[in-house]
Enzyme design. Sequence first.
Site, PDB file in Angstrom:
ATOM      1  N   ASP A 117       0.855  -1.191   0.000  1.00 45.93           N
ATOM      2  CA  ASP A 117       0.000   0.000   0.000  1.00 45.93           C
ATOM      3  C   ASP A 117       0.896   1.249   0.000  1.00 45.93           C
ATOM      4  O   ASP A 117       1.884   1.318   0.752  1.00 45.93           O
ATOM      5  CB  ASP A 117      -0.885  -0.057   1.264  1.00 45.93           C
ATOM      6  N   HIS A 118       0.563   2.209  -0.830  1.00 48.85           N
ATOM      7  CA  HIS A 118       1.282   3.492  -0.889  1.00 48.85           C
ATOM      8  C   HIS A 118       2.791   3.376  -1.037  1.00 48.85           C
ATOM      9  O   HIS A 118       3.549   4.013  -0.283  1.00 48.85           O
ATOM     10  CB  HIS A 118       0.952   4.364   0.338  1.00 48.85           C
ATOM     11  N   ASN A 167     -10.088   0.409   0.723  1.00 46.59           N
ATOM     12  CA  ASN A 167      -8.968   0.377   1.680  1.00 46.59           C
ATOM     13  C   ASN A 167      -9.468   0.838   3.038  1.00 46.59           C
ATOM     14  O   ASN A 167     -10.085   1.917   3.145  1.00 46.59           O
ATOM     15  CB  ASN A 167      -7.858   1.334   1.227  1.00 46.59           C
ATOM     16  N   HIS A 211      -7.765   9.909   4.200  1.00 45.28           N
ATOM     17  CA  HIS A 211      -7.222   8.866   5.064  1.00 45.28           C
ATOM     18  C   HIS A 211      -7.410   9.280   6.519  1.00 45.28           C
ATOM     19  O   HIS A 211      -7.250  10.458   6.853  1.00 45.28           O
ATOM     20  CB  HIS A 211      -5.723   8.665   4.793  1.00 45.28           C
ATOM     21  N   GLY A 237      -9.086   5.608   2.100  1.00 44.15           N
ATOM     22  CA  GLY A 237      -9.737   6.368   3.174  1.00 44.15           C
ATOM     23  C   GLY A 237     -11.100   5.793   3.496  1.00 44.15           C
ATOM     24  O   GLY A 237     -12.086   6.524   3.631  1.00 44.15           O
ATOM     25  N   GLY A 238     -11.164   4.478   3.642  1.00 41.48           N
ATOM     26  CA  GLY A 238     -12.452   3.805   3.868  1.00 41.48           C
ATOM     27  C   GLY A 238     -13.072   4.081   5.229  1.00 41.48           C
ATOM     28  O   GLY A 238     -14.281   3.964   5.401  1.00 41.48           O
ATOM     29  N   THR A 239     -12.272   4.487   6.192  1.00 45.93           N
ATOM     30  CA  THR A 239     -12.801   4.712   7.544  1.00 45.93           C
ATOM     31  C   THR A 239     -13.699   5.949   7.592  1.00 45.93           C
ATOM     32  O   THR A 239     -13.391   6.960   6.962  1.00 45.93           O
ATOM     33  CB  THR A 239     -11.618   4.915   8.525  1.00 45.93           C
TER      34      THR A 239
HETATM   35  P1  13P Z   1      -8.339   4.669   6.449  1.00 48.97           P
HETATM   36  O1  13P Z   1      -7.221   4.550   7.429  1.00 48.97           O
HETATM   37  O2  13P Z   1      -8.988   6.010   6.439  1.00 48.97           O
HETATM   38  O3  13P Z   1      -9.343   3.568   6.623  1.00 48.97           O
HETATM   39  O4  13P Z   1      -7.720   4.512   5.004  1.00 48.97           O
HETATM   40  C1  13P Z   1      -6.932   3.404   4.720  1.00 48.97           C
HETATM   41  C2  13P Z   1      -6.285   3.542   3.394  1.00 48.97           C
HETATM   42  O5  13P Z   1      -6.796   4.167   2.495  1.00 48.97           O
HETATM   43  C3  13P Z   1      -4.994   2.880   3.220  1.00 48.97           C
HETATM   44  O6  13P Z   1      -4.491   3.041   1.941  1.00 48.97           O
END
Ligand code: 13P
Length: 286
Positions: free
Chosen positions: A82-83, A232, A182, A211-213
């Site tokens: 990731d990233h 994510n 995020h 940024g699913g949270t």
């Molecule tokens: P969150 O931490 O907001 O859930 O986002 C996770 C993310 O996008 C990791 O790439």
Amino acid sequence: MPLVTLKEILSEAVAKKYAVGAFDAAEHGFVEAIIKAAEEKEVPVILMLTEGFLGLVDLDNFMPYVLDRIRRSPVPVALHLDHGTSFEVCVKAIHYGFSSVMIDGSTLPYAENVALVKKVVEVAHLCGVSVEAELGHVGGGEGDLRTGSVVDKSSFTRPEEAVRFVQETNVDALAVAIGTVHGVYQGAPELDFELLKELRSALDLPLVLHGGTGLTEQDYRKVVAHGINKINYFTGMSLAAVAAVKQAIEDREGYLHYHDLVIAGLAKAKELVKKQIEVFGTQPLG
Ligand code: 13P
């Protein structure tokens, strides 16, 4: 079940309109919680290690464990960087056995993002590894837990540019900016569903939401219905585990062992991953 690539794990998601959950782990406990949750739901899952977490573990010891855990799982698992921020870190991930990498050039000017992604795609595809890139920029950071982040509409993904980007780079999945950040939000998130619809009709590869949270259950269902195929998710799971640890300390007035805390935190994390998987509508591969 063998390790699968991002391309394979998302191969039916566009046509069948569902999303596969992609969860970040920084250590053994979250790896187990994420895979176990998918096993209990009997669906595929994307296990992510973000570049920022790679320094927290000794990769020479950690990666053989992760790969072995995946091989012993009855569900398909993609192992995704990731990233990744450089060509070098993507090559390092491929060397360690990742089946997929994200090369994040989203803060670079368009031409530089394209050049970097093309370079990674060329090597990754030769090795049978999938590539995710990001166009537009999803801001925020998991570190800003106290203040939260605001959405910057000027960095939303532009559909015509996205079409060109996919043609020029040959990526396997594209992360788009439609209003998420995020970590934690300042205020309530407002997603641009019309933009997502446009992106979905212009592109025929899997679309990724970072940024699913912090979205409502209705939002998750709506982004999936409008064409997101990988979500994510990390901060929510991490904060839920921390809250469970705090609760365990309070309940037992501090008279407990370290492993009691770990067990309490990971049980909560697994429960939340299962819930998210359900809301994302993840389906078994046909
Ligand atoms: P969150 O931490 O907001 O859930 O986002 C996770 C993310 O996008 C990791 O790439």
